[in-house]
Design a protein around this motif. Structure first.
Motif, mmCIF file in Angstrom:
data_model
loop_
_atom_site.group_PDB
_atom_site.id
_atom_site.type_symbol
_atom_site.label_atom_id
_atom_site.label_comp_id
_atom_site.label_asym_id
_atom_site.label_seq_id
_atom_site.Cartn_x
_atom_site.Cartn_y
_atom_site.Cartn_z
ATOM 1 N N LEU A 191 7.050 10.552 11.503
ATOM 2 C CA LEU A 191 6.018 11.257 10.733
ATOM 3 C C LEU A 191 4.981 11.884 11.645
ATOM 4 O O LEU A 191 4.584 11.286 12.658
ATOM 5 N N GLN A 192 4.539 13.090 11.265
ATOM 6 C CA GLN A 192 3.436 13.758 11.936
ATOM 7 C C GLN A 192 2.217 13.747 11.013
ATOM 8 O O GLN A 192 2.332 13.535 9.799
ATOM 9 N N LYS A 193 1.045 14.014 11.585
ATOM 10 C CA LYS A 193 -0.200 13.963 10.817
ATOM 11 C C LYS A 193 -0.151 14.889 9.607
ATOM 12 O O LYS A 193 -0.605 14.544 8.507
ATOM 13 N N GLU A 194 0.438 16.063 9.805
ATOM 14 C CA GLU A 194 0.463 17.053 8.730
ATOM 15 C C GLU A 194 1.401 16.667 7.578
ATOM 16 O O GLU A 194 1.399 17.301 6.516
ATOM 17 N N ASP A 195 2.218 15.629 7.770
ATOM 18 C CA ASP A 195 3.108 15.158 6.702
ATOM 19 C C ASP A 195 2.377 14.322 5.659
ATOM 20 O O ASP A 195 2.907 14.077 4.565
ATOM 21 N N GLY A 204 7.711 1.877 5.721
ATOM 22 C CA GLY A 204 7.490 1.880 7.165
ATOM 23 C C GLY A 204 6.037 1.642 7.489
ATOM 24 O O GLY A 204 5.368 0.859 6.826
ATOM 25 N N TYR A 205 5.535 2.351 8.490
ATOM 26 C CA TYR A 205 4.156 2.084 8.909
ATOM 27 C C TYR A 205 3.562 3.308 9.585
ATOM 28 O O TYR A 205 4.278 4.216 10.031
ATOM 29 N N LEU A 206 2.230 3.325 9.661
ATOM 30 C CA LEU A 206 1.513 4.315 10.461
ATOM 31 C C LEU A 206 1.078 3.655 11.758
ATOM 32 O O LEU A 206 0.494 2.568 11.754
ATOM 33 N N MET A 235 0.847 -1.193 0.000
ATOM 34 C CA MET A 235 0.000 0.000 0.000
ATOM 35 C C MET A 235 0.882 1.243 0.000
ATOM 36 O O MET A 235 1.945 1.261 0.622
ATOM 37 N N GLU A 236 0.425 2.301 -0.660
ATOM 38 C CA GLU A 236 1.204 3.539 -0.763
ATOM 39 C C GLU A 236 0.462 4.688 -0.099
ATOM 40 O O GLU A 236 -0.764 4.699 -0.030
ATOM 41 N N ILE A 237 1.246 5.666 0.369
ATOM 42 C CA ILE A 237 0.671 6.909 0.874
ATOM 43 C C ILE A 237 1.577 8.056 0.475
ATOM 44 O O ILE A 237 2.806 7.952 0.572
ATOM 45 N N LYS A 238 0.945 9.132 -0.010
ATOM 46 C CA LYS A 238 1.723 10.303 -0.415
ATOM 47 C C LYS A 238 2.026 11.169 0.799
ATOM 48 O O LYS A 238 1.193 11.355 1.682
ATOM 49 N N ARG A 245 -5.490 10.225 3.242
ATOM 50 C CA ARG A 245 -6.123 9.773 4.490
ATOM 51 C C ARG A 245 -6.087 8.245 4.527
ATOM 52 O O ARG A 245 -6.702 7.586 3.691
ATOM 53 N N ILE A 246 -5.359 7.716 5.480
ATOM 54 C CA ILE A 246 -5.288 6.259 5.642
ATOM 55 C C ILE A 246 -5.412 5.961 7.132
ATOM 56 O O ILE A 246 -4.877 6.676 7.971
#
Length: 389
Positions: free
Chosen positions: A20-24, A48-50, A1-4, A28-29
């Motif tokens: 990572l911070q939310k604003e980075d 990595g991961y959230l 899975m990808e996230i920008k 929306r995932i």
């Protein structure tokens, strides 16, 4: 899975900054996702991961294009073990950190070694969900470990502490540090009885920093600093902690090191109340150890390092002998070294005393810090000698 992610975040990650911070995030995932972080052009930046924890929403684990699988974690743990080769050869100490989160490129997890056992701390649900694969890799690299305990340091309905694998550790488990013995309990809630990041500082006391001096150890927990000071020839120690368990735990530490309890005092008392008590009784000390939690609350007071540390210093000066030493320590990651030093010295100036910074410590090398993530170096310990006119 990808996230920008934003261009700023992409640049930070490419330089090795892992958090990572939310604003980075540009997409929306939900939490609990293992991801490829990509820039606006769709180029891979990191993998990595959230996983939400108190200081961010996710971690980059590598900028290489490789799967985050068993082999990846084996490589990571092998590198961590190699970094600590010297600790394995130290016959005077057998308790130290094996994996230090982002400092070992595994944000969200730490592993501490206590003799033949380890304690794994998980700081978010996402990493914990991969527990089986991670622990399998860990056991492959550390086959000498007899038992693995885990601590869940995120909000969950599960047990916060348990034996995860292997045999149970004795209770207490006796560990060696700087040729002294300390009793630890690996399955008593989130704490074990000793903070391993202060090993080098305790070593300074054990080798005679407070020889022939009277020592006051505030926020003493299980009295590890007091034991080190007494072993190093302190004339007397006084340990103060609000928790009722501190009395029995501290006496236990002295007993197993065969230190005469007659010269040691333990008070179950709130810190600021003890300062008033000491002034009333005309007590004074040659060395005062201040190592508070970054946040503490009791019925009468809330203590925050960022707001209240100066008060601690001022109250200490009032019961310190001339040419006495204050050891000021903090593990508050939100207070920089510069700010912490400024807080201490402002308080000393308020008391109109002369002072000299004689020693300072940060994290020992087993608590590895990635140069790209300097905020990981949370520990600050400053020794000041105070001259009272």
């Amino acid at each position: 899975m990808e996230i920008k992610i934003t261009q700023q975040a992409a640049k930070r990650m490419q330089r090795g900054y892992p958090l990572l911070q939310k604003e980075d995030l540009l997409d929306r995932i939900k939490e609990n996702e293992w991801l490829d972080f990509i820039d606006k052009q769709g180029n891979l930046v990191a993998k990595g991961y959230l996983g939400v924890q108190n200081n961010g929403v996710g971690w980059s684990l590598t900028t290489e294009n490789r799967p985050l699988n068993h082999a990846f974690f084996v490589d990571l743990f092998f590198q961590a073990k190699e970094k600590r080769r010297a600790y394995y050869q130290d016959e005077q100490t057998n308790a130290f950190r094996l994996v230090n989160g982002a400092g070992d490129h595994l944000g969200g997890m730490t592993v501490d070694k206590y003799g033949d056992f380890v304690v794994v701390s998980w700081y978010n649900q996402t990493l914990y969900n991969k527990q089986e694969e991670i622990i399998s890799a860990f056991k492959e690299v550390f086959p000498e470990i007899k038992g693995i305990y885990e601590k869940l340091r995120f909000q969950t309905d599960q047990l916060q502490s348990r034996l995860l694998w292997g045999i149970c550790a004795p209770e207490p488990l006796y560990i060696k540090e700087n040729n002294l013995t300390y009793a630890v309990y690996l399955n008593e809630g989130l704490m074990t009885g000793i903070f391993l990041d202060q090993r080098e500082v305790r070593g300074l006391f054990a080798t005679g920093l407070a020889k022939n001096k009277s020592v006051l150890n505030m926020f003493s927990y299980t009295g590890a600093f007091s034991v080190a000071a007494a072993a190093g020839g302190a004339k007397s120690t006084t340990s103060v902690d609000l928790a009722k368990r501190s009395l029995k735990k501290t006496q236990e530490q002295f007993a197993i090191n065969q230190i005469d309890i007659e010269q040691q005092t333990v008070h179950v008392m709130e810190t600021f109340a003890y300062f008033k008590y000491a002034k009333k009784k005309n007590l004074a000390f040659d060395c005062i150890i201040l190592d508070p939690p970054s946040f503490a609350r009791n019925k009468k007071k809330v203590f925050r390092v960022a707001k209240d540390y100066g008060e601690l210093i001022e109250d200490s000066v009032a019961i310190l002998n001339n040419q006495g030493i204050i050891m000021a320590s903090s593990n508050a990651a939100n207070v920089s070294s510069k700010k912490f030093q400024s807080m201490i010295e402002t308080a000393l100036q308020n008391k109109k005393v002369a002072y000299k910074l004689i020693k300072k410590f940060h994290l020992p090398s087993d608590f590895a810090v990635d140069p790209a993530f300097p905020t990981g170096d949370y520990l600050k310990v400053y020794f000041y000698q105070i001259e009272k006119s």
